[in-house]
Scaffold this active site. Structure first.
Site, PDB file in Angstrom:
ATOM      1  N   ASP A  43       0.639  -1.220   0.004  1.00  0.00           N
ATOM      2  CA  ASP A  43      -0.015   0.184   0.049  1.00  0.00           C
ATOM      3  C   ASP A  43       1.039   1.300  -0.044  1.00  0.00           C
ATOM      4  OD1 ASP A  43      -2.380  -1.497   0.034  1.00  0.00           O
ATOM      5  OD2 ASP A  43      -3.045  -0.486   1.688  1.00  0.00           O
ATOM      6  N   ARG A  84       0.240 -10.347  -5.335  1.00  0.00           N
ATOM      7  CA  ARG A  84       1.115 -11.618  -4.868  1.00  0.00           C
ATOM      8  C   ARG A  84       1.028 -12.726  -5.778  1.00  0.00           C
ATOM      9  NH1 ARG A  84       0.553  -7.962  -1.318  1.00  0.00           N
ATOM     10  NH2 ARG A  84       2.097  -7.733   0.496  1.00  0.00           N
ATOM     11  N   LYS A 137       4.286 -11.469   4.755  1.00  0.00           N
ATOM     12  CA  LYS A 137       2.754 -11.600   4.408  1.00  0.00           C
ATOM     13  C   LYS A 137       2.655 -12.430   3.201  1.00  0.00           C
ATOM     14  CE  LYS A 137      -1.003  -8.459   2.490  1.00  0.00           C
ATOM     15  NZ  LYS A 137      -1.568  -7.049   2.531  1.00  0.00           N
ATOM     16  N   ASP A 343       3.167  -3.283  -4.049  1.00  0.00           N
ATOM     17  CA  ASP A 343       2.053  -4.441  -4.494  1.00  0.00           C
ATOM     18  C   ASP A 343       0.818  -3.568  -5.186  1.00  0.00           C
ATOM     19  OD1 ASP A 343       0.912  -3.210  -2.077  1.00  0.00           O
ATOM     20  OD2 ASP A 343      -0.138  -4.922  -1.552  1.00  0.00           O
TER      21      ASP A 343
END
Length: 579
Positions: A43, A84, A137, A343
């Site tokens: 983000d 991802r 993550k 991302d």
């Protein structure tokens, strides 16, 4: 700090097994495939790190850029888990089963789980002799509350990673993350025998530190235990995703940094980006921050949100510095390919910003949680020491008992000078920095590379530099979809790469880029817009009415992609029906 504890472990290992340090370190870099480290933040906007225009202190990323290449037209997929999926598989996200988020919407492109017609980077590189590690993550499975071991079929260890430390879910507290996992078992950060207060900053668990520290651990342990093998490591930070959580030592650096307001910060970034050469002033527009997104009444609170956001990025950069130091200390730096990227674009979501918040109580009002308590909520109801978690205007971000996003106006600053945000496939939602650093091979130091690229290219690049074979059959005989990306290796030497197009779709937002032209639309029913990115990367001058034949041609190419890549139907709802 953790690095000293690990150093002691490694010294002991070297004493017991002195031969373990010789094979990889003593071999000439040209004789062995490189280590590969892919580092992704969460983000963040295109202009949020120093070497792409920011006022935020990122000396370690800047140093990698100074001795490497900065890509100016690299793209992600506009959202966390689809990105991802693309990164891990070298496919567009729908092809891997994750066209939206982590729920099953009734179609193969929207299952919310990695499918068995794709392979991960780890699954491709292990047969080529690589050890594989993941810190951070995951967020590519809907199984965050497994009832048995079979439910973990798409967890990291089951998809090729030798070691894993991180979170299965996509968001959570930085001080008490949910789904925190080591290898295949959930754990509590307050009850972790391998990473306790003596390893942490002032005895405080902070997830960004923990991700970096475990990456350091994997580097050190790899060197002393299996140093004759190359390794692949995926470092997946959650900074700077909401909530705005940071350590006070980092927040203090940015006190007063944003007093001048949104437009002044954006203008300074825009000028710095021009000075750095990462944008062309003739092809971009520093349009103003939308007035309806600006906070006036709670300005002190709003400034604090950005101060904390900056502190989160600063802390991540510090962790990247420790990763680089570990590579140097173990003699692995020269032959390690490092790539840093993001991302999606800056996040305009309004999380935690509604209504007026309440002040922190003078004393805890809830029971203290036991050390082995496993946090199961994305937004915790309370801190471990008994304070309710608060949201709303006026609640000063940073501590564990707050849960707030930084909002649309600051996201506009993050995405300078591009349109839109996370979720959308205009440039603000999909543009990411890409820093490539590989001392033994990349000799273009501090240069800019303007070739367009996409996250799907990172699988092809890893296969290229490693000598691995990308399989056509895997997972017990399942046919594997061919890679969609192109190796970036030619660009390391300033050579071009050829491709037909780059494609996007998320929540009905869709786009295609062919050469300098980009066709883009908002929503499943939105009208196609056409932009010449070379002349108008800020997407301010729609050419669709002037060039209808080009619109028709590009739309047909996109439609063919959508039909072959499991994109259709556009944006089905949770019941598998079109919205």
């Amino acid at each position: 700090m953790l690095r000293f504890r690990f150093a002691a472990i490694c010294f002991a290992a070297a004493t017991i097994c002195p031969h373990s340090t010789a094979t990889a370190a003593d071999r000439a870099p040209s004789e062995q495939p490189p280590n590969i480290i892919y580092i992704m933040s969460d983000d963040m906007g295109y202009s949020d790190i120093g070497c792409y225009g920011s006022e935020i202190d990122t000396p370690n990323l800047n140093a990698l850029a100074d001795k490497g290449i900065r890509y100016t037209q690299f793209y992600n997929t506009a959202r966390c888990c689809p990105t991802r999926a693309s990164l891990l598989t070298g496919l567009y996200p729908h092809q891997a089963g994750i066209g939206h988020m982590m729920n099953d919407r009734g179609y193969d492109g929207y299952r919310g789980d990695l499918n068995r017609n794709c392979v991960t980077l780890a699954e491709v590189l292990k047969p080529a002799g690589y050890r594989t590690y993941l810190s951070g993550k995951w967020h590519v499975t809907k199984q965050i509350r497994p009832q048995n071991e079979a439910d973990k079929q798409n967890w990291p260890r089951q998809r090729g990673f030798d070691r894993f430390y991180g979170t299965i879910h996509g968001a959570g507290s930085f001080f008490d993350p949910n789904t925190l996992t080591r290898d295949n078992q959930y754990l509590s950060p307050a009850d972790d025998p391998e990473y306790g207060p003596e390893d942490q900053t002032n005895g405080t668990f902070y997830y960004t530190d923990a991700i970096a520290d475990h990456a350091v651990r994997f580097i050190n342990e790899h060197h002393f235990e299996t140093g004759d093998q190359p390794f692949f490591m995926y470092v997946s930070f959650t900074a700077a995703h909401w909530p705005m959580h940071a350590l006070e030592k980092d927040i203090a650096k940015y006190k007063g940094k944003y007093d001048a307001g949104y437009d002044a910060v954006r203008a300074a970034r825009y000028q710095k980006m021009i000075d750095l050469g990462v944008i062309d002033p003739n092809a971009t527009t520093n349009f103003p921050v939308p007035e309806n997104s600006k906070e006036v009444e709670f300005w002190e609170w709003e400034k604090r949100n950005m101060e904390v956001y900056a502190a989160m990025i600063d802390n991540m950069d510090q962790g990247i510095g420790r990763i680089v130091d570990a590579l140097r200390d173990t003699g692995q730096f020269e032959n390690t390919l490092i790539c840093f990227f993001q991302d999606n674009g800056g996040c305009a979501e309004n999380y935690g910003r509604g209504g007026k918040g309440v002040d922190r109580a003078e004393a805890a009002t809830l029971p203290t949680l036991p050390e082995d308590y496993l946090q199961g909520d994305m937004q915790p109801k309370q801190t471990r020491d008994g304070f309710p978690v608060r949201t709303g205007k006026g609640v000063m971000a940073g501590p564990a008992d707050t849960y707030i996003g930084y909002g649309r106006a600051w996201a506009t600053v993050s995405n300078t000078p591009f349109r839109e945000y996370k979720h959308w496939v205009h440039e603000g939602g999909i543009s990411t920095p890409l820093i490539v650093h590989w001392p033994s091979k990349v000799t273009r130091h501090g240069e800019l590379e303007h070739t367009p690229g996409h996250l799907v290219d990172l699988m092809a690049t890893a296969v290229d530099v490693s000598g691995a074979d990308y399989p056509s059959v895997f997972h017990g005989g399942n046919r594997i979809k061919p890679m969609e990306g192109k190796s970036l290796v030619p660009t390391f030497e300033g050579k071009p790469i050829e491709r037909e197009a780059i494609y996007w779709e998320h929540e009905g937002n869709r786009a295609i880029r062919v050469g300098d032209f980009k066709l883009v639309a908002k929503g499943a029913k939105g009208k196609w817009e056409l932009y010449n990115i070379a002349a108008d990367r800020s997407e301010q001058h729609d050419l669709a009415d002037e060039q209808p034949e080009r619109v028709e041609s590009l739309a047909a190419i996109w439609q063919a992609y959508a039909e072959r890549a499991d994109v259709l139907p556009l944006n089905p709802n949770k019941n598998g029906k079109k919205k």
